[in-house]
Every structure is written in C-alpha cells, then in structure tokens.
Write an enzyme that holds these catalytic residues in place. Structure first.
Site, PDB file in Angstrom:
ATOM      1  N   CYS A   2       0.877  -1.176   0.000  1.00  0.00           N
ATOM      2  CA  CYS A   2       0.000   0.000   0.000  1.00  0.00           C
ATOM      3  C   CYS A   2       0.909   1.219   0.000  1.00  0.00           C
ATOM      4  CB  CYS A   2      -0.854   0.032   1.269  1.00  0.00           C
ATOM      5  SG  CYS A   2      -1.832  -1.429   1.475  1.00  0.00           S
ATOM      6  N   ARG A  27       1.382   1.381  -5.949  1.00  0.00           N
ATOM      7  CA  ARG A  27       1.631   0.464  -4.830  1.00  0.00           C
ATOM      8  C   ARG A  27       0.362  -0.249  -4.393  1.00  0.00           C
ATOM      9  NH1 ARG A  27       6.264   1.073  -2.316  1.00  0.00           N
ATOM     10  NH2 ARG A  27       5.425   0.139  -0.437  1.00  0.00           N
ATOM     11  N   TRP A  75      -3.865  -1.827  -1.224  1.00  0.00           N
ATOM     12  CA  TRP A  75      -3.948  -3.070  -1.989  1.00  0.00           C
ATOM     13  C   TRP A  75      -4.383  -4.104  -0.973  1.00  0.00           C
ATOM     14  CZ3 TRP A  75      -1.540  -7.984  -2.653  1.00  0.00           C
ATOM     15  CH2 TRP A  75      -1.874  -8.618  -3.855  1.00  0.00           C
ATOM     16  N   ASN A 101       0.836   0.254   6.099  1.00  0.00           N
ATOM     17  CA  ASN A 101       1.269  -0.577   4.975  1.00  0.00           C
ATOM     18  C   ASN A 101       1.978  -1.773   5.576  1.00  0.00           C
ATOM     19  OD1 ASN A 101       2.207  -1.695   2.615  1.00  0.00           O
ATOM     20  ND2 ASN A 101       4.001  -0.369   2.519  1.00  0.00           N
ATOM     21  N   GLY A 102       1.437  -2.976   5.324  1.00  0.00           N
ATOM     22  CA  GLY A 102       2.072  -4.186   5.854  1.00  0.00           C
ATOM     23  C   GLY A 102       1.002  -5.163   6.330  1.00  0.00           C
ATOM     24  N   GLU A 481      10.250 -14.944 -19.121  1.00  0.00           N
ATOM     25  CA  GLU A 481       9.896 -13.532 -18.888  1.00  0.00           C
ATOM     26  C   GLU A 481       8.908 -13.051 -19.950  1.00  0.00           C
ATOM     27  OE1 GLU A 481      10.081 -11.728 -16.503  1.00  0.00           O
ATOM     28  OE2 GLU A 481       9.743  -9.697 -17.240  1.00  0.00           O
ATOM     29  N   LYS A 485       5.218 -11.453 -18.963  1.00  0.00           N
ATOM     30  CA  LYS A 485       4.822 -10.117 -19.438  1.00  0.00           C
ATOM     31  C   LYS A 485       3.454 -10.182 -20.115  1.00  0.00           C
ATOM     32  CE  LYS A 485       7.025  -7.531 -17.717  1.00  0.00           C
ATOM     33  NZ  LYS A 485       7.515  -8.385 -16.730  1.00  0.00           N
ATOM     34  N   GLU A 488       0.619 -10.955 -17.489  1.00  0.00           N
ATOM     35  CA  GLU A 488       0.283  -9.993 -16.427  1.00  0.00           C
ATOM     36  C   GLU A 488      -0.313  -8.707 -16.971  1.00  0.00           C
ATOM     37  OE1 GLU A 488       3.417  -8.527 -13.906  1.00  0.00           O
ATOM     38  OE2 GLU A 488       4.919  -8.816 -15.438  1.00  0.00           O
ATOM     39  N   HIS A 504       7.180 -33.892 -25.485  1.00  0.00           N
ATOM     40  CA  HIS A 504       6.942 -34.870 -24.412  1.00  0.00           C
ATOM     41  C   HIS A 504       5.601 -34.637 -23.734  1.00  0.00           C
ATOM     42  CE1 HIS A 504      10.988 -36.460 -24.821  1.00  0.00           C
ATOM     43  NE2 HIS A 504      11.376 -35.215 -24.997  1.00  0.00           N
ATOM     44  N   LYS A 603       2.723  -3.241  -7.526  1.00  0.00           N
ATOM     45  CA  LYS A 603       4.126  -3.109  -7.935  1.00  0.00           C
ATOM     46  C   LYS A 603       5.072  -3.782  -6.959  1.00  0.00           C
ATOM     47  CE  LYS A 603       7.594  -1.790 -10.381  1.00  0.00           C
ATOM     48  NZ  LYS A 603       7.867  -2.554 -11.622  1.00  0.00           N
TER      49      LYS A 603
HETATM   50  C1  AGP Z   1       7.071  -8.480 -12.872  1.00  0.00           C
HETATM   51  O1  AGP Z   1       6.585  -7.812 -14.034  1.00  0.00           O
HETATM   52  C2  AGP Z   1       6.038  -8.533 -11.785  1.00  0.00           C
HETATM   53  N1  AGP Z   1       5.569  -7.255 -11.457  1.00  0.00           N
HETATM   54  C3  AGP Z   1       6.495  -9.343 -10.581  1.00  0.00           C
HETATM   55  O2  AGP Z   1       6.683 -10.668 -11.021  1.00  0.00           O
HETATM   56  C4  AGP Z   1       7.802  -8.871  -9.907  1.00  0.00           C
HETATM   57  O3  AGP Z   1       8.902  -9.155 -10.731  1.00  0.00           O
HETATM   58  C5  AGP Z   1       7.960  -9.657  -8.592  1.00  0.00           C
HETATM   59  O4  AGP Z   1       6.866  -9.370  -7.770  1.00  0.00           O
HETATM   60  C6  AGP Z   1       9.257  -9.336  -7.861  1.00  0.00           C
HETATM   61  O5  AGP Z   1       9.262  -7.977  -7.486  1.00  0.00           O
HETATM   62  P1  AGP Z   1      10.656  -7.324  -6.972  1.00  0.00           P
HETATM   63  O6  AGP Z   1      11.608  -7.397  -8.125  1.00  0.00           O
HETATM   64  O7  AGP Z   1      10.295  -5.923  -6.597  1.00  0.00           O
HETATM   65  O8  AGP Z   1      11.131  -8.141  -5.814  1.00  0.00           O
END
Ligand code: AGP
Length: 608
Positions: A2, A27, A75, A101-102, A481, A485, A488, A504, A603
């Site tokens: 958050c 966030r 969040w 936040n937490g 990756e 991408k 997400e 396989h 994020k």
């Molecule tokens: C990547 O596009 C995502 N947002 C997510 O997988 C991210 O890489 C993961 O949460 C790790 O975050 P960090 O690099 O801030 O630790």
C-alpha cells in the site's frame, strides 16, 4: 503493498495528501482515504475504488480543512476492498487515526483481547486493531504509547498516526515496510516512496526498522525504542521529477521500455573502467570469492527469471554451481548452506516480503547475501551484506521492464568479475562480453525503432486465447519472462516451454491457430529450433520467431520474424527480452487494458 503519506505545514493538508497518493497508486489502488486534524478534531474521508473517487468526495481535498494529515492508497490483504476496510482507521473514540502498509500477523489475537475490553470493530482489517490498541494504551504520552504498541505487534508495518491531542504533528514508525521522511521548508512529510514527495522536496530521511519519528512543520525528531533521539544524515534524492512522471508517454510501461538504453548505460558504464569490470560497492574479498562453492539466486517473478538467465551465464563463466530458487519456496525448503555459499537476492522494489524473508533466513545461518536492487534505501538494500544497485531509475509500471534488463546486466558483469578473479574467463571472452555490454544501448535502440513491425504482429494476435513461448538454453530462460509479461498485462494465458521438451506432452495443446513465439537466438541451437518450428507448424500453429539479423533462412519456416542485432551470446538475452516486452505492451494496449495497473497486481508485493 500500500502507499502511505503524511503532511504537516502551513498549507491545507488534504490536497497535498491526494497529490502524494496519486504518485503512489502503483503500490496499490483498490481504495484510498485521508484523515486530517483541524483545531484538535480529526476528520476522515475514505472510499473504495481508485483515488479519483476519494478526490471527488473531497473536492480535490478542498473540503477538508486542517494543516496536518495522513493518507493511504490500499492493496487489499485483510478484508476485501470496501469503504469500511479502506484506511485510515479511527480508534473507538476517534482520538487516533492510523494508516498502515504491511500485515499484522497476530491481529486476531489482539482483536479478541480488545473486544474483551469492550472495543467494537467496524472493519475486517488487521489495521483497525492498531488504532484501538493505541487508544487502549494511551495515557497522555504518545511516544510511550507507540513504543508499547510496537512491543505488541507481530508482522510488518509502516504506520502514520494522528492524535487529536497533538494537532501540530503526526507520528510514524516502520518495521519491514518502507517509509521515508520528506524535509521541506516550514513543512514536512512521510511517504512510502520518493515519487510522493519529489515535487515538494528532495531532502529525505530513510527510516530504519523500529525508528519512531515525530513530525512537526518545523521540526522532525527520530527516536529509538528507548526514547533516545537518533540523529540521521539527510539524503538527497537524485531522481528528477520527470523521471517519476510519464514523460509524455501514454503509459509508464512504454516509457520504461523506451528508457532501457539509458538505464542499461547508467547501470553498466560506471562499472567498466579501463577495460575491466569494477564493483566499487562490493567488499567481497578475492579470497572469499575463490572459496565460493555454491551460489543460490533467490527472487520472485521477473527477478527470478533474471536468476534463470544468470545461472546459465554464471555457471558457464565461473564453473560455480548455481541454483535458482523462488523465494517463497526457498525459505521453507531447508536449503543446504554453508560459509562457502553465496546467496544472491534480486529485487526491483527491495521490499518483496518473500525475498526479504529468504534473505533473513540465510543471514541467520551466517551466509552472505548479495542484493541486486533498484530502490535505494529499500529494506533489502539496507539489510543485505552486499548491495549492487541497478540504476534504472524509478520503475512505476507494475510490469517490470528496465529493472529486469539492468538486473540482467549486473548478473553478466558479476559473472565476469567473479570469473576474472577465478581466472576462468579468457581475455577474448571477457573482451567480447565487455564490448557487447557497451554496445547494448544502441542495439536496444535499434530494436525499439522496429516498433511498427512488433505492433503489427500484436494487431494480428491480440485476441489469442493461449500463447506458447518456446526456446532452448538462454532463449528458454528469456521465454519465461516473455510469457509472464504477456500474462500480467494482457490477461492472455501463456506458457514458456523448453522447445526440446514440447514433444513430451504439451504439444498436444497445439491446435490450428495457436500462436507460438519461437526464440531462436542461441546460434548453436538454431537448427534445432527450426525443427521445433516445423513440429508446431505441422499441428497448425502460427509462429512468430525472433532471430539474429542475417538468419533469413528462418523466414521459410516461421510466419513472422523479428530480428535483433547480433551480440555476444551472453549479452543477447538483454536484447531478446525487448521485443517480447513490446509485443505484450501492444497486445494489452489493443485490448484497452489498464497496462500500468493490471488487475489483481501491485508493484511491490510486501506481503507473503
Ligand atoms: C514483474 O513484471 C512482476 N511485477 C512481478 O513478477 C515482480 O517481478 C515480482 O513481484 C518481484 O518484485 P521485486 O523485483 O520488486 O522483488
């Protein structure tokens, strides 16, 4: 997960709080709220939904009077997004307001205790427990009260607290969640992250765990748990304001994709001096490096994918065994560690709960943790034994791009640095990688110029139901990756698969029209990839191939080909990921989705 802000000064607090929250929506953004103290009375406004809802409710903050306040953008972790569950939370009598936040791990036990004392709870959140607990302990000394509170809380928190008996100040404290203090002229701030206050001040304190700060408009005092005052160095934030804004692009993500050449240049160049890789920030001795007999790379999400690429490169160059682990798994699998094990943790935010916890696990066993982090002053950056910063600048889009790329660069540089100390890399190989890294920015620029072709491919396939990314060796590592991408930000199901493994079983899923993205940049495996393309084409797949310029024979097999410039084989992953990022961006854009804030994501995943 958050974002929290706080303001005290000469101006009306509410509009400034909303302005700061707008910069923190990345966030978490399922609800938001503010609380302001005016003439000894706390008023609170909060709402489910994006910040715009709250802004409308408060006429942009103008309808809320008072010069000291706190704000929050959420969040959800405990309690679904709703008006009642959004922050701030008031204590029973309304004397205190809290933003958090937490996660408070023992909130149920505390809630039961407080209910037994007659407190009534209005929300399902863990945070409301904090508000009532402060009231329960308060006997007139707010600092004493917060110290007592901290003794009872288990879990992670960054807190902003208003008290109606302290109308000219607010209190803040953190443990395991980020919090900074912004130092202005006749006004001061707190924030979860720099962008929230950058338009007001560049002078900040980075708070450490269990540091309590009392913030007034012309005075900031920081205390430890013994009520001893702590004197901190003021840090100067170097980011320019534009870097934290969209800079004219439609989305942060495309801005950050386009920033990659600059981010790579800023990350790599300072670490190559007189033709050698240098890490001035590292204090690992040569003797220590020569003694390493195992490396773990531990991370989450895209950072984990960097580790998969890094494994291939580290093992090839240093001949040290490397194991890549997902942080949330690693911390519970009793990893085999000793003083010859090096653990590399990778994190853009430096606040990912699972990665922090994994790092703390290994440190408890006396094992060194080397962090590759993008956010200065973040928890991982401050707690790791060694820190190498990626200088990608602020990455706001939830889907990482430039941080991923610069993390890859650091892994290459570190592998070269280690291999050089171990005497296991030839001068030719070293020189080829060095030149490849130095040439990388303009090679990425060349790929970015090819955006029309990539956008055209996206326009053909943005309605796909399922997409496969296939590759071998480093191409497979990057396929992971590329697939994430797409998932997400476009919500299209996708899978990365080792091309040699497809037959396989999983090839059963290939049917007429299935899109397969074939990554074919590992030269010694190029012919095998051509066979894999034939295999899936025979089942009706449509193939978008990515290959190195000059390999035009691939045009006989694939339906579409995107070429990337030739480079050192270990540096190519940093090029290869770029068309995959762009493809996903354009697919999502064509689907009209919220690219920078995809559904269900945030994020920084600061909870388990
Ligand atoms: C990547 O596009 C995502 N947002 C997510 O997988 C991210 O890489 C993961 O949460 C790790 O975050 P960090 O690099 O801030 O630790």
């Amino acid at each position: 997960m958050c974002g929290i802000v706080g303001y005290v000064g000469e101006k009306q607090a509410a509009p400034i709080l909303l302005e700061g929250l707008a910069k923190l929506e990345y966030r978490g953004y399922d609800s938001a709220g503010i609380a302001v103290c005016n003439n000894g009375k706390i008023s609170m406004t909060k709402a489910k939904g994006r910040l715009a809802v709250l802004s409308e409710k408060t006429a942009g903050g103008k309808s809320v009077l008072g010069n000291v306040g706190i704000g929050h953008t959420r969040w959800a972790t405990h309690g679904e997004p709703s008006d009642m569950n959004s922050h701030p939370h008031l204590s029973q009598s309304g004397k205190f307001a809290v933003v958090h936040n937490g996660i408070i791990e023992n909130y149920l036990e505390l809630r039961a205790y407080l209910e037994g004392k007659g407190f009534k709870f209005l929300s399902e959140t863990d945070t409301e427990v904090i508000a009532h607990l402060i009231e329960y302990y308060y006997k007139g000394d707010i600092l004493e009260t917060i110290i007592k509170l901290i003794g009872k809380l288990k879990g992670s928190y960054a807190l902003g607290i208003l008290c109606d008996e302290c109308p000219d100040s607010f209190i803040a404290v953190r443990k395991d969640s980020p919090l900074i203090v912004g130092l202005g002229e006749g006004e001061n701030f707190i924030a979860s992250d720099v962008p929230a206050i950058l338009s007001r001040t560049r002078k900040v304190y980075y708070l450490n765990d269990n540091e309590i700060v009392v913030v007034k408009k012309d005075d900031v005092k920081i205390y430890d748990l013994d009520k001893e005052e702590i004197h901190k160095e003021v840090s100067e934030v170097k980011w320019d304001i534009a870097a934290a804004e969209k800079g004219g692009y439609e989305h942060f993500m495309i801005k950050e994709i386009m920033e990659q050449p600059e981010a790579v240049r800023k990350t790599v160049a300072p670490r190559i001096q007189n033709g050698r890789v240098v890490f001035e920030e590292l204090s690992l001795s040569e003797e220590y490096i020569k003694n390493i007999n195992k490396i773990y790379v531990v991370a989450c999400g895209s950072a984990y994918h960097v580790g998969v690429v890094g494994k291939y490169i580290f093992e090839k160059l240093t001949r040290i065994p490397v194991e890549v682990a997902i942080a949330s798994e690693f911390r519970y699998c009793q990893p085999i560690l000793d003083d010859k094990t090096l653990v590399i943790v990778i994190s853009q935010s430096g606040e990912t709960a699972d990665t922090i916890a994994a790092m703390r696990e290994v440190q408890k066993q006396g094992v060194k943790a080397l962090a590759i982090v993008n956010v200065v002053g973040s928890s991982i950056a401050r707690e790791a034994d060694e820190v190498i910063y990626t200088w990608a600048g602020p990455e706001i889009a939830v889907a990482t791009t430039k941080a991923y790329s610069t993390q890859l660069n650091i892994m290459c540089l570190a592998a070269m640095y280690f291999a050089d100390i171990l005497g296991r890399i030839s001068e030719d190989e070293y020189k080829s990688m060095l030149e490849g890294l130095l040439a990388l920015p303009e090679k990425i620029e060349k790929i970015l110029e090819n955006k029309d072709k990539i956008q055209h491919c996206a326009s053909l396939y943005y309605n796909s139901k399922s997409v496969f990314f296939i590759g071998r060796s480093l191409d497979y590592a990057v396929a992971l990756e590329g697939s994430l991408k797409l998932k997400e930000i476009s919500y299209i199901h996708s899978e990365a698969y080792a091309a040699g493994e497809l037959k396989h079983g999983t090839i059963a899923l290939i049917e007429p029209g299935t899109l397969v993205v074939a990554l074919c940049t590992v030269e010694e495996l190029f012919e095998k990839m051509l066979s894999n393309i034939k295999e899936v084409k025979a089942r009706g797949a449509v193939v978008l191939a990515i290959a190195i310029e000059g390999h035009t024979e691939i045009e006989k097999e694939a339906d579409h080909v995107i070429y990337i410039p030739k480079n050192d084989k270990n540096i190519l992953p940093s090029e290869l990921v770029v068309p995959l990022q762009m493809f996903s961006y354009y697919v999502s854009s064509l689907k009209g989705l919220d690219i920078d804030k995809p559904r269900n994501l945030a994020k920084s995943v600061t909870v388990e």
